[in-house]
Design an enzyme around this catalytic site. Structure first.
Site, PDB file in Angstrom:
ATOM      1  N   CYS A  36       5.707   4.087 -11.303  1.00 43.41           N
ATOM      2  CA  CYS A  36       6.517   4.987 -10.466  1.00 43.41           C
ATOM      3  C   CYS A  36       7.744   5.523 -11.182  1.00 43.41           C
ATOM      4  O   CYS A  36       8.322   6.519 -10.748  1.00 43.41           O
ATOM      5  CB  CYS A  36       6.962   4.277  -9.203  1.00 43.41           C
ATOM      6  SG  CYS A  36       5.634   4.089  -8.035  1.00 43.41           S
TER       7      CYS A  36
HETATM    8  N1  CO8 Z   1      -2.276  -1.047  10.450  1.00 46.43           N
HETATM    9  C1  CO8 Z   1      -1.876  -1.941  11.387  1.00 46.43           C
HETATM   10  N2  CO8 Z   1      -1.275  -3.109  11.078  1.00 46.43           N
HETATM   11  C2  CO8 Z   1      -1.062  -3.372   9.767  1.00 46.43           C
HETATM   12  C3  CO8 Z   1      -1.448  -2.490   8.750  1.00 46.43           C
HETATM   13  C4  CO8 Z   1      -2.081  -1.286   9.140  1.00 46.43           C
HETATM   14  N3  CO8 Z   1      -2.486  -0.378   8.221  1.00 46.43           N
HETATM   15  N4  CO8 Z   1      -1.095  -3.032   7.556  1.00 46.43           N
HETATM   16  C5  CO8 Z   1      -0.512  -4.195   7.804  1.00 46.43           C
HETATM   17  N5  CO8 Z   1      -0.490  -4.439   9.154  1.00 46.43           N
HETATM   18  C6  CO8 Z   1       0.049  -5.607   9.864  1.00 46.43           C
HETATM   19  C7  CO8 Z   1       0.082  -6.834   8.959  1.00 46.43           C
HETATM   20  O1  CO8 Z   1      -1.142  -7.502   8.963  1.00 46.43           O
HETATM   21  C8  CO8 Z   1       1.201  -7.628   9.601  1.00 46.43           C
HETATM   22  O2  CO8 Z   1       0.701  -8.306  10.724  1.00 46.43           O
HETATM   23  P1  CO8 Z   1       1.279  -9.787  11.122  1.00 46.43           P
HETATM   24  O3  CO8 Z   1       2.736  -9.560  11.381  1.00 46.43           O
HETATM   25  O4  CO8 Z   1       0.468 -10.143  12.313  1.00 46.43           O
HETATM   26  O5  CO8 Z   1       1.045 -10.641   9.903  1.00 46.43           O
HETATM   27  C9  CO8 Z   1       2.166  -6.578  10.091  1.00 46.43           C
HETATM   28  O6  CO8 Z   1       1.407  -5.376  10.215  1.00 46.43           O
HETATM   29  C10 CO8 Z   1       3.304  -6.356   9.133  1.00 46.43           C
HETATM   30  O7  CO8 Z   1       2.784  -6.200   7.783  1.00 46.43           O
HETATM   31  P2  CO8 Z   1       3.703  -6.104   6.508  1.00 46.43           P
HETATM   32  O8  CO8 Z   1       4.720  -7.197   6.561  1.00 46.43           O
HETATM   33  O9  CO8 Z   1       2.852  -6.009   5.288  1.00 46.43           O
HETATM   34  O10 CO8 Z   1       4.388  -4.670   6.792  1.00 46.43           O
HETATM   35  P3  CO8 Z   1       5.705  -4.111   6.219  1.00 46.43           P
HETATM   36  O11 CO8 Z   1       6.627  -3.875   7.337  1.00 46.43           O
HETATM   37  O12 CO8 Z   1       6.200  -4.878   5.039  1.00 46.43           O
HETATM   38  O13 CO8 Z   1       5.226  -2.679   5.664  1.00 46.43           O
HETATM   39  C11 CO8 Z   1       4.754  -1.682   3.509  1.00 46.43           C
HETATM   40  C12 CO8 Z   1       4.255  -2.606   4.621  1.00 46.43           C
HETATM   41  C13 CO8 Z   1       4.909  -0.273   4.085  1.00 46.43           C
HETATM   42  C14 CO8 Z   1       3.716  -1.677   2.387  1.00 46.43           C
HETATM   43  C15 CO8 Z   1       6.124  -2.163   3.001  1.00 46.43           C
HETATM   44  O14 CO8 Z   1       6.089  -3.543   2.694  1.00 46.43           O
HETATM   45  C16 CO8 Z   1       6.586  -1.443   1.769  1.00 46.43           C
HETATM   46  O15 CO8 Z   1       6.799  -0.252   1.759  1.00 46.43           O
HETATM   47  N6  CO8 Z   1       6.819  -2.177   0.668  1.00 46.43           N
HETATM   48  C17 CO8 Z   1       7.268  -1.600  -0.573  1.00 46.43           C
HETATM   49  C18 CO8 Z   1       6.158  -0.844  -1.157  1.00 46.43           C
HETATM   50  C19 CO8 Z   1       6.530  -0.194  -2.441  1.00 46.43           C
HETATM   51  O16 CO8 Z   1       7.542   0.441  -2.594  1.00 46.43           O
HETATM   52  N7  CO8 Z   1       5.667  -0.326  -3.405  1.00 46.43           N
HETATM   53  C20 CO8 Z   1       5.851   0.326  -4.618  1.00 46.43           C
HETATM   54  C21 CO8 Z   1       4.522   0.504  -5.151  1.00 46.43           C
HETATM   55  S1  CO8 Z   1       4.343   1.993  -5.937  1.00 46.43           S
HETATM   56  C22 CO8 Z   1       4.473   1.801  -7.646  1.00 46.43           C
HETATM   57  O17 CO8 Z   1       5.207   1.075  -8.187  1.00 46.43           O
HETATM   58  C23 CO8 Z   1       3.546   2.616  -8.453  1.00 46.43           C
HETATM   59  C24 CO8 Z   1       2.341   1.841  -8.763  1.00 46.43           C
HETATM   60  C25 CO8 Z   1       1.375   2.722  -9.419  1.00 46.43           C
HETATM   61  C26 CO8 Z   1       0.748   3.726  -8.485  1.00 46.43           C
HETATM   62  C27 CO8 Z   1      -0.503   3.232  -7.874  1.00 46.43           C
HETATM   63  C28 CO8 Z   1      -1.263   4.304  -7.188  1.00 46.43           C
HETATM   64  C29 CO8 Z   1      -2.454   3.845  -6.429  1.00 46.43           C
END
Ligand code: CO8
Length: 372
Positions: free
Chosen positions: A156
């Site tokens: 990124c």
């Molecule tokens: N629908 C419904 N429920 C869901 C879903 C979904 N799609 N996904 C997860 N849930 C549920 C989970 O199971 C969980 O349930 P429970 O509480 O019962 O366990 C609940 O929702 C909460 O889940 P999370 O704790 O995982 O949810 P978050 O509030 O943390 O949100 C995010 C998830 C949006 C992914 C968040 O954690 C986030 O944005 N994190 C940072 C991500 C980030 O910035 N990553 C950077 C990566 S990019 C990068 O560096 C480049 C890499 C190279 C590129 C690759 C390209 C492919």
């Protein structure tokens, strides 16, 4: 020493879009199919049931509403869940080069330049479509550019690291005019069958033209840039050239696509980014209240809100920290450059802003710019 400046940017926007609702319908159809096909293993506890995704969750957790992709038919086919991208012959332009050239030409046109006037092309992205020859050299040839070209990958943060590399070479005099281009086909390495991350990414390409200040009448002087890295396994993709040597090398392995511990990334990256920006501003003698705008990496709205508050010491005013992720999703290295491209026209000479990217590695890059 020459003073480098960003004199234009360009954005290639892919032809297809996918809304959250469309994505969720396809994902849930895939989940139902998987659960029906594996009902016995799921009942025996050998496999976990795939739960449904939801548009409400996606919007609330990330701020994303839709994304652009190079092909939506393959992604939305529950029996496939990855894009159809035609295999091109070696004599045709590659798909990344084609996207990149479109973005580069837009930037060159804005600056009134031609490809022949460029003597450095850096193709900086989170994945390259092949190992070699460098995609950057193909772009250099398609643009009719001179000098030299090379690929770099800082996930990124590729755009800001590329800008720093190009700006340093312009300062030193080894190049005169550079294009840093970020073609991101994230749809190729996203696991669309994983509910936790299937909504995160989109495709795009951005290009940034960097010249000597004296060579262009207006633009943004690159006052200072700073790059930082700190190793983490929490965003990882194990695909690579050693794949076929692994015991199950050609299998459909989950770790051959994008993997992350989203919550850990969220918690660990935020303090890293805030401290990085703070130190960069302090060391450069630029007070946060001198910044008219933050063009942040576009991964998650809550993350950006937090960074904006921390850096500015108050809630950002509308327009001070624009998001484009609602339309584009996370486009890896391209996100902060799309925000810059869309929201930099209103700067008056002397006004300053900060471009910042962060992501896998971990990596953080920041660039302080001043309109002239
Ligand atoms: N629908 C419904 N429920 C869901 C879903 C979904 N799609 N996904 C997860 N849930 C549920 C989970 O199971 C969980 O349930 P429970 O509480 O019962 O366990 C609940 O929702 C909460 O889940 P999370 O704790 O995982 O949810 P978050 O509030 O943390 O949100 C995010 C998830 C949006 C992914 C968040 O954690 C986030 O944005 N994190 C940072 C991500 C980030 O910035 N990553 C950077 C990566 S990019 C990068 O560096 C480049 C890499 C190279 C590129 C690759 C390209 C492919």
């Amino acid at each position: 020493m020459h003073q480098p400046a960003i004199t234009a940017t360009g954005v290639f926007v892919p032809p297809d879009t996918i809304s959250n609702d469309e994505l969720v319908v396809a994902f849930n159809a895939y989940a139902d199919r998987f659960n029906a096909e594996h009902a016995a293993e799921i009942a025996a506890g050998a496999l976990a049931e795939v739960p449904h995704s939801s548009s409400e969750f996606i919007h609330k957790a990330s701020g994303i509403e839709s994304r652009y992709v190079m092909d939506r038919t393959g992604v939305l086919d529950p029996a496939r869940m990855y894009p159809h991208l035609r295999q091109r012959s070696d004599d045709e332009p590659g798909i990344m080069a084609e996207m990149a050239v479109d973005a580069c030409e837009k930037a060159l046109t804005k600056a009134g330049r031609t490809g022949a006037e460029v003597d450095l092309v850096i193709c900086a992205a989170s994945n390259m479509e092949r190992a070699y020859p460098a995609v950057a050299i193909e772009i250099q040839q398609l643009l009719g550019a001179g000098g030299f070209a090379f690929d770099m990958n800082v996930a990124c943060s590729s755009a800001t690291f590329g800008i720093q590399a190009a700006a340093d070479m312009i300062r030193a005099g080894s190049v005169r005019r550079a294009l840093v281009v970020n073609p991101e086909i994230t749809s190729g390495h996203l696991e669309w069958r994983d509910r936790d991350c299937h909504f995160i990414f989109g495709d795009v390409a951005t290009a940034t033209l960097i010249e000597r200040v004296d060579d262009a009448q207006s633009g943004f002087v690159i006052r200072s840039s700073r790059c930082g890295t700190e190793f983490s396994n929490h965003i990882r993709n194990n695909n690579g050239f050693l794949r076929r040597t692994r015991p199950d090398g050609m299998a459909d392995r989950r770790d051959m696509q994008f993997m992350q511990e989203g919550r850990k990334v969220f918690k660990e990256v935020l303090p890293l980014v805030c401290a990085h920006i703070q130190h960069h501003l302090d060391d450069t003698g630029v007070a946060a209240n001198r910044l008219k705008r933050l063009w942040l990496h576009q991964a998650n709205k809550t993350m950006n809100d937090f960074i904006g508050r921390k850096v500015l010491g108050r809630d950002p005013e509308p327009g001070e920290q624009p998001n484009i992720l609602q339309e584009f999703a996370n486009t890896s290295s391209a996100g902060s450059i799309i925000a810059f491209d869309r929201f930099s026209e209103d700067f008056a000479p002397g006004e300053m802003g900060l471009i910042c990217s962060f992501g896998a590695g971990y990596s953080v890059g920041s660039v302080i710019v001043e309109k002239y």
